[in-house]
Scaffold this active site. Structure first.
Site, mmCIF file in Angstrom:
data_model
loop_
_atom_site.group_PDB
_atom_site.id
_atom_site.type_symbol
_atom_site.label_atom_id
_atom_site.label_comp_id
_atom_site.label_asym_id
_atom_site.label_seq_id
_atom_site.Cartn_x
_atom_site.Cartn_y
_atom_site.Cartn_z
ATOM 1 C CE LYS A 16 -3.578 2.463 2.506
ATOM 2 N NZ LYS A 16 -4.655 2.368 3.496
ATOM 3 C CE LYS A 20 -6.060 1.939 -0.531
ATOM 4 N NZ LYS A 20 -6.589 1.916 0.804
HETATM 5 C C1 PBG Z 1 -7.138 3.712 5.572
HETATM 6 C C2 PBG Z 1 -7.577 3.414 4.196
HETATM 7 C C3 PBG Z 1 -7.437 4.291 3.124
HETATM 8 C C4 PBG Z 1 -8.030 3.687 2.035
HETATM 9 C C5 PBG Z 1 -8.490 2.444 2.444
HETATM 10 N N1 PBG Z 1 -8.181 2.275 3.789
HETATM 11 C C6 PBG Z 1 -6.891 5.665 3.078
HETATM 12 C C7 PBG Z 1 -5.599 5.927 3.689
HETATM 13 O O1 PBG Z 1 -4.731 5.066 3.802
HETATM 14 O O2 PBG Z 1 -5.414 7.077 4.076
HETATM 15 C C8 PBG Z 1 -8.133 4.333 0.677
HETATM 16 C C9 PBG Z 1 -9.163 3.824 -0.228
HETATM 17 C C10 PBG Z 1 -9.506 4.748 -1.344
HETATM 18 O O3 PBG Z 1 -8.912 5.831 -1.551
HETATM 19 O O4 PBG Z 1 -10.427 4.381 -2.076
HETATM 20 N N2 PBG Z 1 -6.693 2.692 6.359
#
Ligand code: PBG
Length: 329
Positions: free
Chosen positions: A196, A254
């Site tokens: 991520k 992601k």
């Molecule tokens: C937070 C989380 C995020 C997303 C999923 N879980 C945002 C972040 O890490 O700040 C993003 C998903 C999206 O942008 O569609 N744990």
């Protein structure tokens, strides 16, 4: 050698093209993210995510029934937590009767076969908007892992099929797997957000959950000390292999589109399913361009989904899931 080999022969008609097509998108490919809020009768559109909504629990029922009837068989739940319940410990996240726990039960009551995945991270519950606990201006790793394990267990107890840690702490998969096993949840899966990235594509999601990191002195303003540097590729493979060692059943990359090289790298070295999260900013970009008449919404949407699958995704978490499946049928 030309003209013995003419590649256009196999492109002459749609029937011919479909005969030789290598990648097929189907409803089986999707995970549908769902945003849940407290209240009654609420279905409110998220400003930066046109045609995407936050639902109160009572309004989720018809949505789940519709998804199932469209052939969409897994959901990924996120909750928007009221400010007064946010702290630095995530106390609310562990309540057996919290919003997430009630949402899991609601989905399972409505449609027992629907695969329920849940977001496991502190940020929606954190007054600082971070995925981990904060001490002395730092996101504390191991203390956060203990919390995440308990949060995962709480979701499993409420009926979640798969828990999905999105926090990027080191060692959280091992902590979660160990506690789940100890408590007898052998069949609860873990989908790890393994690679991520600290991406700028998450903005609309943070609007949806009101979960952006707060702007306070001595608190990091971004997530770069735990989410990955977009410049790195080899590190994504390392992260992912470590998560598999620790017990992840499914690994994730992601965001989606900008990171398809990573998806391919990982697909080639792992022996577990690979999920891709096509994130909120990717959704918002296409919606905005289509609204201006600059892109053909449906055609670009299908091309993006197809490309994510071609890159190596086994499954795709996407805000377009419903639109895609409607178009397919
Ligand atoms: C937070 C989380 C995020 C997303 C999923 N879980 C945002 C972040 O890490 O700040 C993003 C998903 C999206 O942008 O569609 N744990």
């Amino acid at each position: 050698m030309y003209p013995l080999r003419r590649n256009r022969r196999l492109r002459t008609t749609e029937a011919m093209r479909s005969l030789v097509r290598e990648t097929i998108v189907s409803p089986n490919d999707f995970i549908v993210p769902i945003f849940i809020v407290e209240g009654k009768g609420i279905k409110e559109e998220i400003a930066s995510m046109p045609n995407y909504y936050r639902f109160s629990l009572d309004m989720i029922k018809p949505e789940i029934i519709e998804l199932w009837s469209l052939g969409l068989k897994s959901v990924l739940l996120f909750v928007k937590v009221p400010d007064h319940l946010k702290d630095n410990q995530g106390k609310e996240a562990l309540q057996a009767n919290g919003l997430m726990q009630r949402a899991i039960k609601m989905v399972k009551d409505t449609c027992p076969e629907m695969i329920v995945m849940t977001d496991v991270a502190l940020d929606p519950y954190s007054k600082y908007g971070h995925d981990g606990m904060i001490a002395n201006g730092e996101i504390v790793n191991d203390l956060t892992n203990d919390f995440l394990a308990k949060m995962g267990l709480s979701h499993a107890q409420a009926g979640a099929d798969i828990v999905a840690p999105s926090d990027m702490m080191d060692g959280r998969i091992l902590a979660m797997r160990t506690l789940l096993e100890k408590e007898g949840f052998h069949n609860t899966g873990i989908m790890s957000y393994s690679a991520k990235y600290a991406s700028s594509f998450y903005g609309p999601f943070r609007d949806a959950l009101d979960s952006a990191p707060v702007d306070l002195q001595n608190i990091p303003k971004d997530k770069k000390t735990y989410q990955m540097d977009p410049a790195n590729r080899i590190e994504a493979v390392k992260e992912t292999l470590m998560d598999i060692d620790e017990g992840a059943d499914i690994v994730m990359v992601k965001p989606g589109l900008c990171y398809l090289d990573i998806v391919r790298d990982i697909r080639e070295v792992v022996d577990v399913p690979v999920a891709v999260y096509q994130v909120s900013g990717e959704y918002a970009m296409l919606k905005a361009a289509a609204e201006k008449g600059w892109l053909d919404h449906d055609a670009v949407m299908m091309e993006q989904i197809l490309s994510i699958k071609r890159a190596g995704a086994t499954m795709i978490a996407s805000y377009f899931a419903k639109d895609v499946v409607k178009l397919l049928s």
